[in-house]
Design an enzyme around this catalytic site. Sequence first.
Site, PDB file in Angstrom:
ATOM      1  N   GLU A 176       0.521  -1.579   0.399  1.00  0.00           N
ATOM      2  CA  GLU A 176       0.419   0.284   0.009  1.00  0.00           C
ATOM      3  C   GLU A 176       0.573   1.462  -0.098  1.00  0.00           C
ATOM      4  OE1 GLU A 176      -3.558  -0.194   0.030  1.00  0.00           O
ATOM      5  OE2 GLU A 176      -3.614  -2.272  -0.072  1.00  0.00           O
ATOM      6  N   ARG A 443      -6.739  18.904 -23.171  1.00  0.00           N
ATOM      7  CA  ARG A 443      -6.718  19.446 -24.162  1.00  0.00           C
ATOM      8  C   ARG A 443      -7.785  18.585 -24.996  1.00  0.00           C
ATOM      9  NH1 ARG A 443      -0.816  19.308 -27.576  1.00  0.00           N
ATOM     10  NH2 ARG A 443      -0.482  21.821 -27.990  1.00  0.00           N
ATOM     11  N   TRP A 477       9.509  13.597 -27.833  1.00  0.00           N
ATOM     12  CA  TRP A 477       8.343  12.946 -26.427  1.00  0.00           C
ATOM     13  C   TRP A 477       7.698  13.222 -25.713  1.00  0.00           C
ATOM     14  CZ3 TRP A 477       8.101   7.330 -26.731  1.00  0.00           C
ATOM     15  CH2 TRP A 477       7.140   6.427 -25.953  1.00  0.00           C
ATOM     16  N   ASP A 478       6.659  14.335 -26.408  1.00  0.00           N
ATOM     17  CA  ASP A 478       5.206  14.957 -25.533  1.00  0.00           C
ATOM     18  C   ASP A 478       4.530  14.106 -24.804  1.00  0.00           C
ATOM     19  OD1 ASP A 478       4.591  17.164 -24.900  1.00  0.00           O
ATOM     20  OD2 ASP A 478       4.803  18.587 -26.933  1.00  0.00           O
ATOM     21  N   GLY A 526       4.087  19.270 -21.919  1.00  0.00           N
ATOM     22  CA  GLY A 526       3.465  20.853 -22.225  1.00  0.00           C
ATOM     23  C   GLY A 526       4.549  21.288 -21.622  1.00  0.00           C
ATOM     24  N   GLY A 527       5.553  21.360 -22.014  1.00  0.00           N
ATOM     25  CA  GLY A 527       7.357  21.838 -21.492  1.00  0.00           C
ATOM     26  C   GLY A 527       8.395  20.891 -20.618  1.00  0.00           C
ATOM     27  N   ASP A 532      12.011  15.439 -14.854  1.00  0.00           N
ATOM     28  CA  ASP A 532      12.466  14.001 -13.743  1.00  0.00           C
ATOM     29  C   ASP A 532      13.624  13.697 -14.122  1.00  0.00           C
ATOM     30  OD1 ASP A 532      11.770  11.337 -14.867  1.00  0.00           O
ATOM     31  OD2 ASP A 532       9.223  13.039 -14.445  1.00  0.00           O
ATOM     32  N   ASP A 546       7.207  25.321 -21.746  1.00  0.00           N
ATOM     33  CA  ASP A 546       6.352  26.078 -22.769  1.00  0.00           C
ATOM     34  C   ASP A 546       5.996  27.703 -22.936  1.00  0.00           C
ATOM     35  OD1 ASP A 546       5.362  24.092 -23.926  1.00  0.00           O
ATOM     36  OD2 ASP A 546       3.588  23.718 -23.314  1.00  0.00           O
ATOM     37  N   GLU A 612      18.578  40.958 -38.136  1.00  0.00           N
ATOM     38  CA  GLU A 612      18.346  40.317 -36.875  1.00  0.00           C
ATOM     39  C   GLU A 612      19.064  39.121 -37.305  1.00  0.00           C
ATOM     40  OE1 GLU A 612      14.089  41.674 -34.932  1.00  0.00           O
ATOM     41  OE2 GLU A 612      14.434  40.660 -36.749  1.00  0.00           O
TER      42      GLU A 612
HETATM   43  C1  GLA Z   1       3.457  20.843 -26.197  1.00  0.00           C
HETATM   44  C2  GLA Z   1       4.660  21.043 -26.316  1.00  0.00           C
HETATM   45  C3  GLA Z   1       4.680  22.266 -27.020  1.00  0.00           C
HETATM   46  C4  GLA Z   1       4.289  22.162 -28.007  1.00  0.00           C
HETATM   47  C5  GLA Z   1       2.731  21.518 -28.191  1.00  0.00           C
HETATM   48  C6  GLA Z   1       2.360  21.199 -29.488  1.00  0.00           C
HETATM   49  O1  GLA Z   1       2.679  21.786 -25.039  1.00  0.00           O
HETATM   50  O2  GLA Z   1       5.604  21.779 -25.064  1.00  0.00           O
HETATM   51  O3  GLA Z   1       6.956  22.846 -27.438  1.00  0.00           O
HETATM   52  O4  GLA Z   1       5.568  20.423 -29.028  1.00  0.00           O
HETATM   53  O5  GLA Z   1       3.285  20.836 -27.180  1.00  0.00           O
HETATM   54  O6  GLA Z   1       1.071  20.010 -29.311  1.00  0.00           O
END
Ligand code: GLA
Length: 726
Positions: A176, A443, A477-478, A526-527, A532, A546, A612
Amino acid sequence: MAVLFAEKENTFTLHTDHTTYQMKVDPYGFLLHLYYGRRTEGCMDYLLTYADRGFSGCPYDAGNDRTYSMDALPQELPCQGTGDYRSPAVVIRNADGSYGCNFRYRGYRIVSGKYRLPGLPAVYARDGEAQTLEIDLEDSVSGARVTLLYGVLPELDIITRSACVTNAGAGTFYLEKAQAACLDFLSGEYDLITFYGRHAMERMVQRTPVAHGAQVIGSRRGTSSHQYNPMLILAGKGTTEDAGSCYAMSFVYSGNFKGEAERDQYDQIRVLLGISDELFSYPLEPSERFWVPETVLSYTTQGLAQLSANLHRCFRTHLCRGRFRDGVRPILLNSWEASYYDFDGTSILRLAEQAADLGVDMLVMDDGWFGKRDDDNSGLGDWRANEKKLGESLSGLVEKINALGLQFGIWLEPECVNEDSDLYRAHPDWAFAAPGRAPVRSRNQLVLDFSRSEVVDGVFRQICELLDTVHIEYVKWDMNRSLADCYSHGTNDQGRVMHDYVLGLYQFLERLTVRYPDLLIEGCSGGGGRFDAGMLYYSPQIWCSDNTDALDQIRIQYGTSFGYPVSAMGSHVSAVPNHQTGRMTALSTRGVVAMAGTFGYELDPGVLTKEEKEEIREQIRTYRQYANLIRNGRYFRLTDPFLETVGAWEFLSEDHAEILVSAVTLEIHGNMTIRYVCLKGLRENERYRDEASGRIYASGALMETGIPLPKEFGEYRAYQMHLIRV
Ligand code: GLA
């Protein structure tokens, strides 16, 4: 010898170059913790004191001795059911429904090398670099056996802890709670430093005194999360960057976790870090084993800078693997903030041409290239190129990109699925959903049940088909949501699913790294939602956040740097006004900040001016010059960007021959005071030449008074200074 057993005293002592860890088998067979701290010799069992304490339970075999209570004694593996009412590391529900276990010592082994954990990421070492201590404990009633594993890496000042639980009894019992890392302190005042945050603002720093009443951090999201990072620092009251004692605990795991710090009724402190016990009830049938994920420990008397350096070195050289562990990483241009979902083959090729013209190494096509995917409502799960959108086959497009002298990388989110996808239509039961309930959407996507091997295999096959047929050298790999509804059709024991999910993820990643050893994987959620130590075993870099705003990045990278090396932090130069904050910062500032990471671009060069573009070419040349120093040098935080008006950091080469100092002014005011940035870590009596001005500086003064930053107008200006030893 790093690991010693003293027969007379019944103590085990672990030595690293600067630290010592000691424990003792007491007369009842309990394994007590004696000491962890600066290196010392001898037996420390005099630290244990005994008193008759009301309402603290005593083991039956202590007879009438009321002074013997697990409620007050420091332990290696505190268990529920022994009369210790503090938070336990292990809780077992026995086959007969009763709770409790009582582990007593059975034996030990000292093994050369570092143990490995089947199916789990772990610190590794070459022969001669580490020793392992295995201590066997047993609960005679249930037949539960635990082998505690201690990995000792002396030169790194690192001790790792893990355990293997075996059911040597006749009935199925349930774990547990199962955490291998417990630190019991008999005395002392400590602060707990934790790293909290949210999407697009990860790893902020919080320092609070360890007080009565537990302070608990963790994740119940299935990933390690943006909200709390699976890492703790315990710092002595006056400990600063440069001095004082401090301990780090870093969990090598990417799922649910729990970290607890509590000052108990006797002012002793217990700190625990490991798998969360919420949504966790793991069955062990007779003769089955459970490997407890590893926690990395480090200690120093030299302050937080040294503690971070210990972790950086360990993770960089003994956790990250593969060709890119030490190798030069490509400078990449990622299409996400350049065009989001709004692209086709022609515009991607144009982006690649511009990237090549700037001197970038790799073009990464982010989300939107596969299935039916013109926004984030459909397509996840169908990892075949949308040839209609691309106007040709993916391999055709990649050939053209390669012909420009560019490598090619791609975005994937293998763990998730949209209901509007062929994969979901074919296998709706592959996505997590509780029977009879509509699943939680996030999402607009669901999570695939990676605790089931057929699901892992199914997605793996698709990804292999892609990687086998297209020349792809990098994968982002998100993982873009938190888990919910974790009901699996693969088992009757739902309490195992959250952990089995992580094992499925690791299995997938392991197979991927074995099959494609030259593939660079960048982790992402998502960033920085899964930043980890577990992920670093498979992906030597992880997208930090992100939030690409340079000013916010300074703070995010600062917080991240307490536990993780710069070589792991994905960081890019993006456009202004920044897409997350609307803030304007100079291109030079964005460049300097991204150079405190893996460095790359996340913008459309097509809209940049000639000047630039020239500046970017120069930035790339500068980065290439410093890349090795940045990746392998020692990193120092020179200021606290949450408190000071300058964000500054330093890279010092291992041989002290070279220094790169970076500083960004975070605030500007009228009649501004001059700001001085002091360097760290230099040896006495060395002299350095500023490459730009030719001016010579003495190391003592550089550390004592520092360098004045030029008094210039304008917000958020960045400075970089390259110093070479003369
Ligand atoms: C996440 C990632 C972003 C981008 C989007 C695409 O938010 O962190 O960098 O790749 O997904 O959907």
